[in-house]
Design a protein around this motif. Structure first.
Motif, PDB file in Angstrom:
ATOM      1  N   ALA A   1       0.614  -1.180  -0.182  1.00  0.00           N
ATOM      2  CA  ALA A   1       0.181  -0.179  -0.122  1.00  0.00           C
ATOM      3  C   ALA A   1       0.928   1.267   0.093  1.00  0.00           C
ATOM      4  N   GLY A   2       2.153   1.295  -0.681  1.00  0.00           N
ATOM      5  CA  GLY A   2       2.815   2.297  -1.090  1.00  0.00           C
ATOM      6  C   GLY A   2       1.944   3.325  -1.777  1.00  0.00           C
ATOM      7  N   LEU A   3       2.657   4.499  -2.611  1.00  0.00           N
ATOM      8  CA  LEU A   3       1.911   5.142  -3.218  1.00  0.00           C
ATOM      9  C   LEU A   3       1.373   4.636  -4.538  1.00  0.00           C
ATOM     10  N   GLY A   4       1.943   3.624  -5.052  1.00  0.00           N
ATOM     11  CA  GLY A   4       1.743   2.968  -6.176  1.00  0.00           C
ATOM     12  C   GLY A   4       0.466   2.091  -6.006  1.00  0.00           C
ATOM     13  N   GLY A   5       0.634   1.163  -4.826  1.00  0.00           N
ATOM     14  CA  GLY A   5      -0.382   0.391  -4.633  1.00  0.00           C
ATOM     15  C   GLY A   5      -1.696   1.014  -4.046  1.00  0.00           C
ATOM     16  N   ALA A   6      -1.643   1.926  -3.269  1.00  0.00           N
ATOM     17  CA  ALA A   6      -2.844   2.483  -2.922  1.00  0.00           C
ATOM     18  C   ALA A   6      -3.593   3.252  -4.008  1.00  0.00           C
TER      19      ALA A   6
ATOM     20  N   ALA B   1       7.569   7.476  -7.985  1.00  0.00           N
ATOM     21  CA  ALA B   1       6.100   7.394  -7.742  1.00  0.00           C
ATOM     22  C   ALA B   1       5.440   7.650  -8.786  1.00  0.00           C
ATOM     23  N   ALA B   2       5.599   8.661  -9.613  1.00  0.00           N
ATOM     24  CA  ALA B   2       4.757   9.085 -10.607  1.00  0.00           C
ATOM     25  C   ALA B   2       4.465   7.658 -11.614  1.00  0.00           C
ATOM     26  N   MET B   3       5.589   7.112 -11.893  1.00  0.00           N
ATOM     27  CA  MET B   3       5.398   6.177 -12.838  1.00  0.00           C
ATOM     28  C   MET B   3       4.897   4.852 -12.335  1.00  0.00           C
ATOM     29  N   ALA B   4       4.825   4.817 -10.909  1.00  0.00           N
ATOM     30  CA  ALA B   4       3.884   3.746 -10.091  1.00  0.00           C
ATOM     31  C   ALA B   4       2.456   4.040 -10.254  1.00  0.00           C
ATOM     32  N   ILE B   5       2.263   5.059 -10.111  1.00  0.00           N
ATOM     33  CA  ILE B   5       0.994   5.833 -10.163  1.00  0.00           C
ATOM     34  C   ILE B   5       0.178   5.769 -11.301  1.00  0.00           C
TER      35      ILE B   5
END
Ligand code: FAD
Length: 383
Positions: free
Chosen positions: A12-17, A307-311
């Motif tokens: 539940a980091g920035l990408g998972g959340a 984090a932008a790429m994860a999101i």
């Protein structure tokens, strides 16, 4: 088929959340498993570009982000010693008009909290550390360190740079230490003194071998953050971060401009983080397992786009599930990779080179990207 596939998001980091919030919004059956028992307000800031703000608009937290964050009018690049401007990249109203949303700098903890709050509490289980994942063909068995297990249909590995899911797909291989560390500190904005430049809302100070990026993390401009990139040959990969000190910062940035010295003097607590990378992965998914974010393409943070790429990954994955249906997970995964690999690899490469916005370049390909509206490329046609 009747039952909606059970989708597990691990991490539940920035990408998972963000991924879970978007999938839930589309009516998918999603549950998030996070190893931490909760999150605290870590001492770090983060850039949130217009490419991410468009995703946060969809999640419903764009307005609150705009209220909380600092909205710099420019990204400045400055010479480490003289303070001369090397580049001045327009953001502020220009970003809203030309890239479709604000460019913000915020406190990472505040941002993460907003994303977690966007999830219904019953959709997230904290204290669930995944220890084993077995793709059984018809479903996936997840085992956690507390002895519990879950049976699900699809697993999204958003579990960061040391991802268990990546390990299951590609075998044990530690990430590479990039030969640089990053100091990180958040502190009250100090008073301006003689010889100093006014604090830019967003500035990167560059020398030939190191840099310091600084920006406000609140709309009130009462908290400043710095993050550095400093070459250090060896790092024990068992430590993700270690405490640093004002003395170490003084030594590392000796002779730099008085404004940088003032930031070092104002430091209360400072940590240093290893910067880790991986080469682009040969596959992003297999069977019922798929990767996103740092689990898939960890990078040096020098474009402020990790984090932008994860999101963006999460938003594209949700779009692909919607496009072909979650029952067709193989098709969705192929479509997802075809539409993400090239962009993520490009950002990884530029981050590695650490050249982003050192000179007056046009960042519109990065900031103007709209993951929901970019035309989809078919798997066979991806570059
Ligand atoms: P993570 O944030 O690492 O989240 C992974 C989650 O998975 C964690 O919550 C973890 O606890 C959980 N997890 C891990 N293993 C398990 C397990 N086995 N079971 C259950 N849960 C598990 N990016 C930007 O966009 N802008 C910036 O300004 C920026 N600045 C940065 C500065 C520094 C110094 C660094 C190091 C990075 C920076 N980044 C920035 C990059 C960004 O932090 C990462 O790319 C981003 O956090 C990746 O998000 P993620 O969700 O993929 O992974």
């Amino acid at each position: 088929m009747s039952k909606s596939p059970r989708i597990a998001v691990v991490g539940a980091g920035l990408g998972g959340a963000a991924t879970a919030a978007l999938l839930l919004q589309e009516g998918f059956n999603v549950h998030v498993y996070e190893q931490a028992s909760g999150f605290s307000r870590l001492g770090a800031g983060i850039h949130v570009g217009p490419n991410v703000m468009k995703v946060l608009r969809r999640i419903g937290i764009e307005d609150e982000m705009n209220r909380q964050g600092s909205r710099p009018d420019f990204w400045y690049s400055r010479h480490w010693e003289t303070g001369d401007v090397l580049a001045q990249i327009p953001l502020g109203d220009y970003a809203v008009k030309n890239y479709g949303a604000s460019y913000l700098t915020v406190h990472r903890g505040d941002f993460h909290e907003l994303l977690i709050k966007a999830l219904p509490s019953e959709a997230v289980s904290f204290g669930k550390c995944l220890t084993k994942v077995v793709d059984r063909g018809n479903d996936v068995l997840l085992s956690f360190s507390d002895g519990t297990t879950e049976e699900v249909d699809i697993v999204i590995g958003a579990d960061g740079v040391n991802s268990q899911i990546r390990e299951e797909l590609l075998g044990v291989e530690p990430p590479k230490y990039a030969g640089y560390l990053a100091h990180r500190a958040v502190f009250r904005t100090p008073e301006l003194k003689a010889g100093m430049l006014p604090f830019d809302a967003c500035v990167k100070w560059w020398s030939d071998d190191r840099h310091m990026m600084t920006y406000f993390v609140t709309s009130k401009a009462d908290e400043l953050y710095y993050v550095t990139g400093v070459p250090v040959e060896k790092w024990d990969l068992n430590d993700r971060w270690l405490p640093s000190s004002k003395e170490e910062m003084r030594e590392t940035f000796r002779g730099w401009h008085p404004t940088v010295q003032a930031l070092v003097d104002a430091t209360v607590e400072v940590t240093k983080w290893s910067l880790l990378e991986r080469d682009p992965l040969p596959l992003w998914s297999r069977g019922r397992l798929v990767l996103l974010g740092d689990a898939c393409h960890p990078m040096k943070p020098h474009m402020a786009q990790g984090a932008a790429m994860a999101i963006e990954d999460g938003a594209m994955l949700a779009r692909c599930f919607k496009e072909v249906g979650a029952h067709n997970h193989s098709e969705a995964f192929a479509l997802y990779e075809a539409n993400r690999a090239e962009r993520a690899s490009k950002v990884q490469r530029i981050s590695h080179e650490n050249t982003w916005l050192l000179t007056n370049e046009d960042p519109s390909w990065c900031f103007g990207y709209d993951v929901f509206n970019v035309p989809l490329v078919s798997p066979g046609k991806a570059a």
